[in-house]
Design an enzyme around this catalytic site. Structure first.
Site, PDB file in Angstrom:
ATOM      1  N   ALA A  62      14.864 -59.807  96.130  1.00  0.00           N
ATOM      2  CA  ALA A  62      15.065 -61.262  96.041  1.00  0.00           C
ATOM      3  C   ALA A  62      15.471 -61.822  97.408  1.00  0.00           C
ATOM      4  O   ALA A  62      16.103 -61.138  98.198  1.00  0.00           O
ATOM      5  CB  ALA A  62      16.154 -61.552  95.023  1.00  0.00           C
ATOM      6  N   GLY A 103      13.795 -56.204  93.683  1.00  0.00           N
ATOM      7  CA  GLY A 103      12.528 -56.823  93.313  1.00  0.00           C
ATOM      8  C   GLY A 103      11.353 -56.264  94.087  1.00  0.00           C
ATOM      9  O   GLY A 103      10.222 -56.225  93.581  1.00  0.00           O
ATOM     10  N   GLU A 106      10.341 -53.284  92.234  1.00  0.00           N
ATOM     11  CA  GLU A 106       9.757 -53.711  90.951  1.00  0.00           C
ATOM     12  C   GLU A 106       8.324 -54.197  91.166  1.00  0.00           C
ATOM     13  O   GLU A 106       7.435 -53.906  90.372  1.00  0.00           O
ATOM     14  CB  GLU A 106      10.622 -54.812  90.322  1.00  0.00           C
ATOM     15  CG  GLU A 106      11.965 -54.259  89.830  1.00  0.00           C
ATOM     16  CD  GLU A 106      12.855 -55.345  89.247  1.00  0.00           C
ATOM     17  OE1 GLU A 106      13.150 -56.322  89.971  1.00  0.00           O
ATOM     18  OE2 GLU A 106      13.267 -55.218  88.078  1.00  0.00           O
TER      19      GLU A 106
END
Ligand SMILES: NC(=O)c1ccc[n+]([C@@H]2O[C@H](COP(=O)([O-])OP(=O)(O)OC[C@H]3O[C@@H](n4cnc5c(N)ncnc54)[C@H](O)[C@@H]3O)[C@@H](O)[C@H]2O)c1
Length: 697
Positions: A62, A103, A106
């Site tokens: 992020a 993230g 991910e």
């Protein structure tokens, strides 16, 4: 704004993320990735897509600059980006290098294939901010690296190097050499061989006894993570990866994430994370201020603090020379440093070669001539203005022009010390905490005349020494000790009113402090505070002080070092044991001042202590001694053992609600014995209550 490079190479599209420094997945980047993927999907000449990161990372996750802004949750969210990639009719190959965290990892796991360079740092560190990976991390990682490894990585947040994961399904290939070239070759082969579009969500987690492993994890984590809910929720999310269909488990992960974001513990951890970054920013000093170079250092005084300070420089690879007044003190100081390093080596935390290297960086001298060329000198001699004067007059004569002259004083006025020199612009306070080689906090005291580049250089030095530097203005006690004085005063009043040292300590330790005020005082030496109080009695005769600490000192009970203080200590042991002699002293003292003891609740103890910090903190903030509330919290988290899961006194007050804080203060003010005047809410606090705001906005 476009944040990708889109290039075509034969029948491949290469999408390179471009959001320095670490390709944080902010709104613009997320949109750009989607645009790039859509473009490749709709171009009939393209058969596969390579996704990589430009610069220093694949992606660090992020974009922290976007935290708490609407952009953070604007569509396309990371979940939407991953959904688009996973359902792409053309294979998407992640080319992972340097860093794939949170993230970023991910995103890579949402791709059909992953090719990585060795040495890439792989992690889902969300738990460290009190949350869990909220875009499928808890579902996909265990499918790719196995249940046990996945659990470990998610619950601990630890980083693992890509080559250590080479044998797992996370990476289809680890390649030396040019990563994108290799990823393109992989993509071509995948297309030519018709390898298809494998989706991580379709993998089943295989484990011979998943439920037993999960239960073991719950038991272990339950013991060690008592103050933090996130690690346990991480286990529950991973358990869902085993037990539930993928889409249902994804919704469960999301629900847990949203629940955790709202917890005070996560708020506290995020506050500390941002507080650490904010502390290095000084509003009137531009970030590109040219710095002075620090290639060598000198320390004056090889006592408790001087030795530890010298070790900091050696640990950072900066040569340092230690100056003492007397040869025996110098020998003793250097021997203590060596013993310290050897102990650390015995525990296996550094190697014998490290000991030699670090000792090799520390020179010693009795002559000022030897230190004249140092870039910074830190004075750590006796806390006595006359001695400081003598040292600073000497430094002014001999130090090279431009050298930074720093004082480690804990109570004396830095501006007065600066005035002993003809170069007050070069003088600054560097207030280390004991033990100086261990404690993270460094209060950097900005004098009235301290030059901007001196302050900026010292803050930069704090980072090099792996300290949390916090700027403080000049006042008695600076940020930390000025506040702690009020905390200790209230602790003392509570003894007079009916509590015992062990009750006060136990209550605040249960709240989460590393050590209560009386154990702390016994450790630091009760004579230190006594010395300061004697000065206070002269300077501020109207200030009300509880007397028991003085009575303890009058009996020579200076704490651990004398075997007795507020507690008693057995030779060679550090356990604080309740002492009937102290109890009797307290009982007698109460009688002598005519106070009938009453029972104090743990809640009263905790809140009188913490809100004493808060009220003084509010004054410090209003006076501009601290630049921001989070700086005060950083001081308390890194220097005073304030519980991390509570985020520091000012955040604790915000979460308690300042209206409620002021109400408690007014309640404390009705007690005639706890210094009612002190409990008038500080003007800043009163104004914030009026406007419904918090210290942190
Ligand atoms: N001890 C702490 O917890 C602590 C914490 C923060 C700051 N401080 C501050 O750090 C400073 C040093 O404290 P300490 O606890 O290390 O004291 P200390 O007594 O352990 O050490 C002081 C050393 O300075 C030497 N010294 C005295 N005069 C000197 C001179 N003119 N030239 C060279 N050396 C001289 C002494 O020989 C002694 O070794 C003080 O200003 C103190 O307030 C102490």
């Amino acid at each position: 704004m476009n944040q990708i490079d889109y290039t075509v190479s034969g029948n491949l599209a290469v999408i390179t993320m471009k959001n320095p420094p670490v390709n944080g997945l902010g709104y613009e980047l997320r949109r750009s990735i989607c645009d790039g993927v859509q473009k490749a999907i709709s171009d009939p000449s393209i058969r596969a897509i390579v996704l990589t990161g430009g610069g220093r990372a694949f992606s660090g996750g992020a974009d922290i600059r976007e935290f708490n802004t609407p952009k953070a949750v604007a569509e396309p969210t990371l979940l939407s980006v991953i959904r688009l990639i996973e359902s792409s009719p053309k294979p998407v190959i992640a080319a992972v290098h340097s860093v794939a965290m949170g993230g970023g990892l991910e995103l890579a796991m949402g791709c059909h294939y992953r090719v990585a360079s060795p040495g890439a740092q792989i992690a889902l560190p969300e738990v460290k901010l009190g949350v869990l990976p909220g875009a499928g991390g808890t579902q996909r990682l265990p499918r790719l690296v196995g249940l046990e490894m996945g659990l470990n990585m998610i619950v601990s947040g630890q980083t693992v190097l890509s080559e250590r994961l080479a044998a797992t399904r996370l990476f289809d290939q680890i390649v030396e050499g040019d990563l994108v070239t290799a990823a393109k070759a992989f993509a071509r082969k995948a297309v030519d061989e018709g390898k298809g579009l494998p989706r991580v969500r379709d993998i089943r987690i295989e484990h011979p006894d998943a439920q037993a492993l999960l239960q073991f994890a719950r038991n272990t984590v339950g013991l060690v993570a008592r103050n933090f809910p996130a690690p346990m929720k991480c286990i529950e999310a991973v358990a869902a990866a085993v037990d539930k269909p993928f889409d249902e488990a994804m919704r469960f992960e999301r629900a847990l994430f949203l629940e955790l974001v709202q917890t005070p513990e996560s708020k506290a951890l995020r506050h500390a994370f941002f507080g650490e970054r904010a502390a290095s920013k000084i509003p009137d000093i531009p970030e590109d201020t040219p710095l002075r170079e620090i290639r060598s250092a000198a320390v004056i005084g090889a006592g408790t603090m001087g030795g530890g300070i010298a070790m900091n420089f050696a640990n950072a690879g900066i040569p340092v020379i230690v100056l003492e007044a007397k040869a025996d003190a110098l020998d003793k100081g250097i021997a203590t440093i060596r013993a310290n390093y050897e102990n650390t080596a015995k525990k296996g935390r550094i190697s014998p070669e490290d000991v030699a290297t670090r000792m090799g960086l520390i020179r010693q001298t009795l002559s000022y001539d030897d230190i004249a060329s140092a870039d910074i000198v830190i004075e750590a001699v006796f806390e006595d203005m006359a001695v400081k004067e003598q040292v600073f007059r000497k430094l002014d004569q001999i130090m090279k022009p431009g050298a930074i002259l720093a004082t480690n004083t804990s109570t004396l006025n830095v501006d007065r010390i600066a005035a002993f020199t003809s170069r007050p612009q070069d003088v600054i306070g560097t207030h280390f905490f004991s033990p100086a080689n261990v404690m993270k906090l460094l209060e950097v005291v900005r004098g009235a005349k301290t030059a901007k580049d001196v302050l900026a250089t010292t803050m930069q030095l704090a980072k090099k020494l792996r300290k949390t530097g916090v700027v403080s203005g000049v006042c008695d006690g600076f940020i930390g000790n000025r506040m702690v004085e009020q905390y200790i005063r209230q602790a003392g009043f509570m003894l007079e009113e009916g509590a015992l040292p062990q009750q006060v300590d136990r209550a605040i330790e249960k709240f989460g402090f590393a050590m209560g005020p009386f154990r702390m005082s016994d450790l630091a030496g009760n004579d230190v505070g006594w010395y300061i109080r004697k000065r206070r009695y002269q300077e501020q005769p109207d200030m009300k002080y509880p007397r028991i600490a003085d009575l303890i000192c009058e009996k020579g009970r200076f704490g651990q070092k004398t075997g007795a203080g507020f507690y008693r200590y057995e030779t060679g042991r550090r356990d604080a044991m309740a002492d009937p002699v102290v109890e009797q002293m307290i009982v007698d003292h109460r009688a002598s001042i005519g106070l009938k003891p009453r029972k104090l609740s743990d809640d009263e103890i905790v809140h009188r202590l913490v809100f004493a910090l808060v009220n003084e903190g509010a004054k410090i903030l209003e006076e501009g001694i601290a630049l921001r509330a989070s700086d005060i919290d950083m001081v308390y988290l890194t220097g005073y053992g304030f519980p991390v899961h509570r985020g520091g006194p000012m955040l604790y007050a915000d979460l308690y609600g300042l209206y409620n804080v002021a109400a408690r203060m007014n309640e404390f003010a009705r007690n005639p014995h706890g210094d009612p005047g002190f409990w008038t809410p500080a003007p800043l606090l009163a104004r914030l209550v009026e406007t419904g705001k918090g210290f942190n906005g």
